[in-house]
Every structure is written in structure tokens, then in C-alpha cells.
Design an enzyme around this catalytic site. Sequence first.
Site, short mmCIF file in Angstrom:
data_model
loop_
_atom_site.label_atom_id
_atom_site.label_comp_id
_atom_site.label_asym_id
_atom_site.label_seq_id
_atom_site.Cartn_x
_atom_site.Cartn_y
_atom_site.Cartn_z
N ASP A 25 3.04 0.73 2.70
CA ASP A 25 1.59 0.73 2.14
C ASP A 25 1.12 1.51 1.06
O ASP A 25 -0.09 2.11 1.14
CB ASP A 25 0.66 0.23 3.23
CG ASP A 25 0.93 -0.94 4.40
OD1 ASP A 25 2.05 -1.46 3.96
OD2 ASP A 25 0.54 -1.08 5.03
N GLU A 73 0.48 -4.17 2.34
CA GLU A 73 -0.36 -4.94 3.48
C GLU A 73 -1.41 -5.82 2.90
O GLU A 73 -1.77 -5.30 1.76
CB GLU A 73 -1.14 -3.84 4.43
CG GLU A 73 -2.45 -4.68 5.26
CD GLU A 73 -3.07 -3.81 6.03
OE1 GLU A 73 -2.94 -2.71 6.09
OE2 GLU A 73 -4.27 -4.19 6.69
N LYS A 130 3.17 -7.95 4.21
CA LYS A 130 2.81 -8.13 5.81
C LYS A 130 1.28 -8.32 5.90
O LYS A 130 0.46 -7.79 5.24
CB LYS A 130 3.23 -6.81 6.41
CG LYS A 130 2.52 -5.60 6.07
CD LYS A 130 3.33 -4.59 6.94
CE LYS A 130 2.54 -2.91 6.65
NZ LYS A 130 1.21 -2.77 7.05
N LYS A 133 -0.90 -4.85 10.46
CA LYS A 133 -0.80 -3.17 10.40
C LYS A 133 0.81 -3.01 10.68
O LYS A 133 1.32 -2.10 10.21
CB LYS A 133 -1.47 -2.35 11.34
CG LYS A 133 -3.08 -2.96 11.40
CD LYS A 133 -3.52 -2.67 9.85
CE LYS A 133 -5.27 -2.78 9.84
NZ LYS A 133 -5.46 -2.85 8.51
N VAL A 158 1.45 5.26 4.33
CA VAL A 158 0.11 5.17 4.87
C VAL A 158 -0.24 4.09 5.47
O VAL A 158 0.03 3.00 5.41
CB VAL A 158 -0.98 5.68 3.71
CG1 VAL A 158 -0.69 6.86 2.95
CG2 VAL A 158 -0.97 4.65 2.78
N THR A 159 -1.54 4.53 6.58
CA THR A 159 -2.00 5.49 6.98
C THR A 159 -1.32 6.04 8.36
O THR A 159 -0.77 4.88 9.27
CB THR A 159 -3.52 5.57 7.32
OG1 THR A 159 -3.52 4.63 8.30
CG2 THR A 159 -4.26 5.04 6.07
N CYS A 163 -1.00 2.12 10.10
CA CYS A 163 0.26 1.11 9.82
C CYS A 163 1.60 1.91 9.92
O CYS A 163 2.42 1.41 10.10
CB CYS A 163 0.17 0.59 8.31
SG CYS A 163 -1.09 -0.70 8.31
N GLN A 203 6.66 14.13 24.47
CA GLN A 203 7.28 13.46 25.88
C GLN A 203 8.70 13.41 25.75
O GLN A 203 9.21 12.42 25.83
CB GLN A 203 6.59 12.31 26.27
CG GLN A 203 5.22 12.54 26.75
CD GLN A 203 4.55 11.05 27.02
OE1 GLN A 203 4.97 10.34 28.04
NE2 GLN A 203 3.58 10.68 26.25
C1 C5J Z 1 -2.80 0.81 6.56
C2 C5J Z 1 -5.05 0.47 7.32
N1 C5J Z 1 -1.93 0.63 5.80
N2 C5J Z 1 -5.30 1.71 7.42
N3 C5J Z 1 -3.80 0.04 6.71
O1 C5J Z 1 -2.67 1.93 7.30
O2 C5J Z 1 -6.07 -0.44 7.36
#
Ligand code: C5J
Length: 221
Positions: A25, A73, A130, A133, A158-159, A163, A203
Site C-alpha cells: 500500500d 488498498e 485488495k 487491510k 504501510v501502515t 495493513c 515470543q
Molecule cells: C493501511 C490503513 N494500508 N491504515 N491502511 O494500513 O487504513
Amino acid sequence: MNASVEAEPYPYRFDLATTALLIIDMQRDFVEPGGFGETLGNDVSMLRRVIAPLREVLDAARAAGMLVVHTREGHEPDLSDCPPAKLTRGEPSLRIGDPGPKGRILIRGEYGHDIIDELKPLPDETVIDKPGKGSFYATGLQDLLTAHGITSLVVTGVTTEVCVHTTVREANDRGYECLVLSDCVGSYFQEFQDAGLAMISAQGGIFGWTAPAKQFLEALR
Ligand code: C5J
């Protein structure tokens, strides 16, 4: 070629032939002013710091012949693939589908929905569109990776906490070995960046590994 990356929580071993670079993204709507990220009240400059190291990783991955996959996205122009909950949540200044300075917010085919020029996909690189997320939900990503024999993913974009995390969790449940490059993923919030990365390698590597780009670049060399 087998290689090893100095990583948290322990070295990440991978075979170049079965490893893909996933770039999540890196769209104008998230990293440039006037897009979806900013309408949610975020400071997009927080995300722009990943562009330079990610560009270096992208160049190296291409030179090494790795499979490179980009995601975006977004939604169909009629919003038929956008759940009402996603459309109506919160109080953004602009909603998904509204006209913004870069075209309709998060709509496929609009200028703002596309990937930034600095990381523009090559014609032979796959771009996965897509609606959610996660990069696996309602996409052909798993079939593409299977067709190429991919079992490991180097994850960027990102972010970090949205996502990237959703995708790494989806990938982990499907059996992929994920290395997240810590300076090639970005968040609008420093505390989420730190916690998001820590959660991946905690972990014993519950979701995967983390390492800065330079460690991955060194392994490629
Ligand atoms: C992504 C969002 N790409 N933060 N989308 O992380 O809405």
C-alpha cells in the site's frame, strides 16, 4: 542461493528462489497530503521516511531476481466491495469514494489510489488490489505465491500496525516465514511503530522476524 539476515529474535534464513518482496500500500492516498490517510487526521510525513530505504531494497530485490509483489488498498467505483462498516466508521473529513484533491478517495483507477512514483511497479510486477487491510483477504495473492513456489516473504510498506500487521498475521497462519524490514514499514504513530514491530518478533518470533533494511541488503550481497 541461501542466505541469512541478522534479525530479531534470531537470524532469518531464506532461499532467494522461494522468497518474495511484498510492498504493501505505498499509495498516494496514504503517503501524500490530500489522501485517505490525511482525511483521517494523520500526518503523512511520518510515512514518507520509509520511501528511501524501501527504494534501495526494491532495487536490490529486482537486481537479485526476486519476485516483487505490490498491493493497493481500495474499492470499486460503485463501492460494492466496501463493507458499510468501513465506509461509515469514524468522522473523517472525507469518506472513501468522496472526491478529494487526488481523485475519489481510495477508489481504483483514481490518481490517489495508485502507487507513488518513487516505487512504481515495473510492467512485469504483479499489483494486488485488495478491499481489506490484509493482503490475502479476497485477493489472488496466495495463488500467485503458490504458483511461484514462494514460502518466505520480506514485508515492507504501510501502515505497520494496520495493513502490514494484518498481512503478516494472515501470512503466518498460512505458513509463510515473514521478515519485516523495520525501516521500510511506517506508521503515523511512533508508539504503534515500536509496538507493532516488537509484537512480530516477541515470543520467539510469534509472527516472524524484524531487521533493518541494511541487514537484508547485506545478506543479498
Ligand atoms: C493501511 C490503513 N494500508 N491504515 N491502511 O494500513 O487504513
